[in-house]
Design a protein around this motif. Structure first.
Motif, PDB file in Angstrom:
ATOM      1  N   GLU A  13       0.807  -1.214   0.000  1.00 35.31           N
ATOM      2  CA  GLU A  13       0.000   0.000   0.000  1.00 35.31           C
ATOM      3  C   GLU A  13       0.842   1.266   0.000  1.00 35.31           C
ATOM      4  OE1 GLU A  13      -2.699  -0.136   3.261  1.00 35.31           O
ATOM      5  OE2 GLU A  13      -3.270  -2.214   2.913  1.00 35.31           O
ATOM      6  N   LEU A  14       2.147   1.159   0.106  1.00 30.58           N
ATOM      7  CA  LEU A  14       2.998   2.351   0.166  1.00 30.58           C
ATOM      8  C   LEU A  14       2.900   3.193  -1.105  1.00 30.58           C
ATOM      9  CD1 LEU A  14       6.253   0.914   1.832  1.00 30.58           C
ATOM     10  CD2 LEU A  14       4.703   2.608   2.799  1.00 30.58           C
ATOM     11  N   TYR A  15       2.743   2.540  -2.259  1.00 29.89           N
ATOM     12  CA  TYR A  15       2.742   3.264  -3.522  1.00 29.89           C
ATOM     13  C   TYR A  15       1.469   4.083  -3.728  1.00 29.89           C
ATOM     14  CZ  TYR A  15       6.841   0.502  -4.686  1.00 29.89           C
ATOM     15  OH  TYR A  15       8.089  -0.061  -4.678  1.00 29.89           O
ATOM     16  N   HIS A  16       0.511   3.973  -2.823  1.00 31.19           N
ATOM     17  CA  HIS A  16      -0.706   4.802  -2.900  1.00 31.19           C
ATOM     18  C   HIS A  16      -0.560   6.083  -2.078  1.00 31.19           C
ATOM     19  CE1 HIS A  16      -2.674   1.474  -4.895  1.00 31.19           C
ATOM     20  NE2 HIS A  16      -2.424   0.663  -3.867  1.00 31.19           N
ATOM     21  N   TRP A  17       0.582   6.289  -1.451  1.00 34.78           N
ATOM     22  CA  TRP A  17       0.781   7.444  -0.583  1.00 34.78           C
ATOM     23  C   TRP A  17       1.819   8.385  -1.182  1.00 34.78           C
ATOM     24  CZ3 TRP A  17      -1.471   8.174   4.393  1.00 34.78           C
ATOM     25  CH2 TRP A  17      -2.333   7.149   4.795  1.00 34.78           C
ATOM     26  N   THR A  18       1.587   9.697  -0.970  1.00 35.48           N
ATOM     27  CA  THR A  18       2.544  10.734  -1.363  1.00 35.48           C
ATOM     28  C   THR A  18       2.878  11.538  -0.117  1.00 35.48           C
ATOM     29  OG1 THR A  18       1.544  10.852  -3.568  1.00 35.48           O
ATOM     30  CG2 THR A  18       3.003  12.677  -2.907  1.00 35.48           C
ATOM     31  N   PRO A  19       3.927  11.150   0.597  1.00 32.15           N
ATOM     32  CA  PRO A  19       4.194  11.776   1.898  1.00 32.15           C
ATOM     33  C   PRO A  19       4.953  13.090   1.766  1.00 32.15           C
ATOM     34  CG  PRO A  19       5.794  10.061   1.498  1.00 32.15           C
ATOM     35  CD  PRO A  19       4.869  10.060   0.311  1.00 32.15           C
ATOM     36  N   ASP A  20       4.893  13.877   2.844  1.00 28.93           N
ATOM     37  CA  ASP A  20       5.716  15.082   2.959  1.00 28.93           C
ATOM     38  C   ASP A  20       7.013  14.810   3.727  1.00 28.93           C
ATOM     39  OD1 ASP A  20       3.823  16.962   1.735  1.00 28.93           O
ATOM     40  OD2 ASP A  20       2.572  16.497   3.481  1.00 28.93           O
ATOM     41  N   LEU A  21       7.058  13.686   4.441  1.00 32.15           N
ATOM     42  CA  LEU A  21       8.251  13.303   5.181  1.00 32.15           C
ATOM     43  C   LEU A  21       8.242  11.791   5.351  1.00 32.15           C
ATOM     44  CD1 LEU A  21      10.780  14.056   6.905  1.00 32.15           C
ATOM     45  CD2 LEU A  21       9.240  14.156   8.886  1.00 32.15           C
ATOM     46  N   VAL A  22       9.417  11.174   5.165  1.00 29.98           N
ATOM     47  CA  VAL A  22       9.588   9.729   5.342  1.00 29.98           C
ATOM     48  C   VAL A  22      10.578   9.514   6.489  1.00 29.98           C
ATOM     49  CG1 VAL A  22      10.328   7.550   4.299  1.00 29.98           C
ATOM     50  CG2 VAL A  22       9.128   9.262   2.917  1.00 29.98           C
ATOM     51  N   VAL A  23      10.189   8.665   7.442  1.00 31.65           N
ATOM     52  CA  VAL A  23      11.059   8.332   8.575  1.00 31.65           C
ATOM     53  C   VAL A  23      11.616   6.937   8.356  1.00 31.65           C
ATOM     54  CG1 VAL A  23      11.219   8.010  11.071  1.00 31.65           C
ATOM     55  CG2 VAL A  23       9.758   9.816  10.125  1.00 31.65           C
ATOM     56  N   ASP A  24      12.931   6.834   8.262  1.00 30.35           N
ATOM     57  CA  ASP A  24      13.624   5.557   8.043  1.00 30.35           C
ATOM     58  C   ASP A  24      14.082   5.025   9.394  1.00 30.35           C
ATOM     59  OD1 ASP A  24      15.297   3.456   7.308  1.00 30.35           O
ATOM     60  OD2 ASP A  24      16.961   4.788   6.801  1.00 30.35           O
ATOM     61  N   ALA A  25      13.311   4.083   9.958  1.00 31.22           N
ATOM     62  CA  ALA A  25      13.675   3.425  11.224  1.00 31.22           C
ATOM     63  C   ALA A  25      13.736   1.924  11.027  1.00 31.22           C
ATOM     64  CB  ALA A  25      12.667   3.782  12.319  1.00 31.22           C
ATOM     65  N   MET A  26      14.215   1.495   9.872  1.00 31.47           N
ATOM     66  CA  MET A  26      14.292   0.069   9.546  1.00 31.47           C
ATOM     67  C   MET A  26      15.578  -0.535  10.090  1.00 31.47           C
ATOM     68  SD  MET A  26      12.854   0.224   5.624  1.00 31.47           S
ATOM     69  CE  MET A  26      13.815   1.689   5.189  1.00 31.47           C
ATOM     70  N   HIS A  27      15.571  -1.861  10.219  1.00 32.80           N
ATOM     71  CA  HIS A  27      16.720  -2.599  10.723  1.00 32.80           C
ATOM     72  C   HIS A  27      17.558  -3.070   9.544  1.00 32.80           C
ATOM     73  CE1 HIS A  27      19.140  -5.344  13.125  1.00 32.80           C
ATOM     74  NE2 HIS A  27      18.628  -4.794  14.201  1.00 32.80           N
ATOM     75  N   GLN A  28      18.873  -2.857   9.597  1.00 30.50           N
ATOM     76  CA  GLN A  28      19.730  -3.164   8.454  1.00 30.50           C
ATOM     77  C   GLN A  28      19.816  -4.661   8.182  1.00 30.50           C
ATOM     78  OE1 GLN A  28      23.516  -1.338   9.154  1.00 30.50           O
ATOM     79  NE2 GLN A  28      22.727   0.734   8.968  1.00 30.50           N
ATOM     80  N   ASP A  29      19.664  -5.516   9.191  1.00 27.90           N
ATOM     81  CA  ASP A  29      19.824  -6.954   9.012  1.00 27.90           C
ATOM     82  C   ASP A  29      18.513  -7.651   8.653  1.00 27.90           C
ATOM     83  OD1 ASP A  29      22.494  -6.758   9.680  1.00 27.90           O
ATOM     84  OD2 ASP A  29      22.073  -6.913  11.814  1.00 27.90           O
ATOM     85  N   GLN A  30      17.439  -6.901   8.438  1.00 27.43           N
ATOM     86  CA  GLN A  30      16.159  -7.504   8.115  1.00 27.43           C
ATOM     87  C   GLN A  30      15.847  -7.299   6.635  1.00 27.43           C
ATOM     88  OE1 GLN A  30      13.536  -5.589  10.884  1.00 27.43           O
ATOM     89  NE2 GLN A  30      14.252  -6.771  12.645  1.00 27.43           N
ATOM     90  N   ASP A  31      14.833  -8.016   6.154  1.00 28.76           N
ATOM     91  CA  ASP A  31      14.448  -7.949   4.750  1.00 28.76           C
ATOM     92  C   ASP A  31      13.539  -6.733   4.548  1.00 28.76           C
ATOM     93  OD1 ASP A  31      13.982  -8.404   2.139  1.00 28.76           O
ATOM     94  OD2 ASP A  31      12.733 -10.192   2.413  1.00 28.76           O
ATOM     95  N   VAL A  32      14.152  -5.627   4.170  1.00 27.22           N
ATOM     96  CA  VAL A  32      13.404  -4.382   3.984  1.00 27.22           C
ATOM     97  C   VAL A  32      13.617  -3.826   2.582  1.00 27.22           C
ATOM     98  CG1 VAL A  32      13.381  -3.761   6.424  1.00 27.22           C
ATOM     99  CG2 VAL A  32      15.347  -3.135   5.028  1.00 27.22           C
ATOM    100  N   ARG A  33      13.910  -4.712   1.634  1.00 30.63           N
ATOM    101  CA  ARG A  33      14.233  -4.239   0.288  1.00 30.63           C
ATOM    102  C   ARG A  33      13.069  -3.490  -0.363  1.00 30.63           C
ATOM    103  NH1 ARG A  33      16.244  -9.923  -1.971  1.00 30.63           N
ATOM    104  NH2 ARG A  33      14.494 -10.504  -0.613  1.00 30.63           N
TER     105      ARG A  33
END
Length: 437
Positions: A333-353
């Motif tokens: 569902e991310l591609y249906h959103w047009t944000p004004d700010l994106v917060v990157d709090a993902m974990h580097q060792d997880q599957d977040v491609r």
């Protein structure tokens, strides 16, 4: 049941990615906490750390393996036979007179001679069969052998490796204090190496390397030492003894993240914010910041790396976000959103491609928590929790760098191996950092 694990050497993998190996020292059935001793802490891509004691709660364990079992003391049959043989016996209820110490010693020596008969044999017969090292060494004439090698070798002296490795003899020159060791034309500022063509041939000119970047506070110029994820996990574990708790650390980090988000958004009317949260305490801090923004009337949607989070702190923060009116969306569902700010709090060792790919395609600015989760993400701001992380190497990677006070005591950083840690906070809970050479 828990007593069966005491003394076992086990390997434990936590949901955060931290790997532990140690001996089970204590298990508390009431709190479901297991205490290990002589523990090795390993984080993917980091060096191994050692700590004498480490406590783990059952809900933090992702996988557990037993390395070895406790040794069970056994008594051999021969020992039992010897004990029975040595045990004195009584006949007709009359005590047996004990032998004197000298007599007992002689009998013991005689018994050993009978068992070790080879020790009393004549060794002169074996001397003739021994290998004579000196006689065989005398048969080898080194001068003659090397002379034959030189006669058979047709290589010229200039092509020998020993000649190529020999440095040319140049006269030594004592320099004055005002003279440079390197020539002035060999020192550059823009690159480390450069090819310079002379009249005879192309000669590579070695230039001085750039000095490494250091991190310090903008206001007071206090140095801030970057720490690894393993050192951060170690310091947070020490907080279980000194405080604050894991829940308080997350809340403190979330408040600082929310403060920076409010500064970056300015006075935009009802901005739309997308928070990409990994299954970790970093993601939990981002959700705590989300709750603060929802309470102030912002439109915030959360996308999780795992639909069913395994981190208890993250699951609790997610419930509070939903109660505050936040929306939880899936990756598709991310591609249906047009944000004004994106917060990157993902974990580097997880599957977040998928989440990284979507974030890198957005025109909205990105705020990373702790450090960018991927090389594809170029944040405009980065806020580190507690201390700068080892992934913060330049402003090209992190953008503007900030530091949030999560409340970790100085002694916890010392125990985690950060010897040069200096509290930089002063009167602020969120401070700006800068890179200097």
């Amino acid at each position: 049941m828990s007593e069966a694990f005491l003394g076992l050497m086990i390997k434990v993998q936590l949901h955060s990615g931290l790997n532990l190996q140690g001996t089970v020292a204590h298990i508390d059935p009431a709190t479901q906490q297991m205490t290990l001793k002589d523990v090795e802490l390993t984080f993917p891509g980091q060096a191994t750390h050692f700590t004498p004691v480490y406590g783990v709660y059952g809900n933090e364990i992702g996988d557990l393996q037993v390395c070895e079992k406790k040794p069970v003391p056994t008594v051999s049959k021969s020992c039992n036979a010897q004990r029975k043989k040595v045990k004195p016996q009584k006949k007709n209820n009359t005590p047996v007179k004990s032998l004197s110490s000298n007599t007992g010693r002689k009998q013991q020596q005689q018994q050993q001679r009978k068992e070790n008969g080879w020790a009393n044999q004549d060794v002169d017969g074996f001397r003739e069969k021994e290998f004579d090292f000196q006689a065989n060494l005398n048969m080898f004439d080194k001068k003659k052998v090397f002379a034959e090698i030189r006669e058979l070798d047709d290589s010229t002296t200039d092509t020998l490796l020993v000649t190529l490795n020999r440095l040319p003899k140049e006269p030594r020159k004592n320099l004055l204090p005002t003279e440079n060791v390197l020539e002035s034309d060999s020192i550059g500022d823009e690159s480390d190496t450069e090819s310079r063509t002379t009249s005879d041939e192309s000669v590579p000119v070695i230039r001085q390397s750039r000095q490494p970047l250091h991190i310090r506070t903008v206001a007071s110029h206090i140095p801030c030492t970057p720490v690894s994820p393993l050192q951060t996990a170690h310091a947070e574990h020490e907080c279980t003894i000194t405080g604050p708790t894991a829940w308080q650390l997350v809340e403190n980090g979330g408040r600082a993240i929310a403060m920076l988000m409010l500064q970056t958004l300015g006075k935009q009317p009802t901005p739309v914010i997308i928070v990409l949260a990994g299954d970790s305490k970093v993601g939990a801090s981002a959700l705590a910041a989300t709750r603060h923004l929802l309470n102030r009337g912002f439109h915030v949607a959360v996308c999780l790396e795992n639909d069913q989070p395994s981190c208890d702190v993250l699951a609790t923060q997610l419930k509070m976000v939903e109660c505050a009116g936040g929306k939880v969306i899936r990756k598709g569902e991310l591609y249906h959103w047009t944000p004004d700010l994106v917060v990157d709090a993902m974990h580097q060792d997880q599957d977040v491609r998928d989440m990284v790919r979507w974030a890198s395609q957005q025109s909205a600015p990105i705020l990373s928590v702790d450090s960018p989760s991927s090389d594809e993400i170029r944040p405009r701001w980065t806020v580190c929790l507690g201390a700068p992380k080892s992934g913060c190497v330049s402003q090209d990677v992190t953008g503007e760098l900030y530091l949030a006070d999560t409340g970790i005591p100085k002694i916890c950083w010392k125990l985690a191996g950060v010897k040069s840690y200096t509290p930089p906070w002063g009167a602020d809970f969120l401070i700006a950092l800068e890179y200097v050479t």
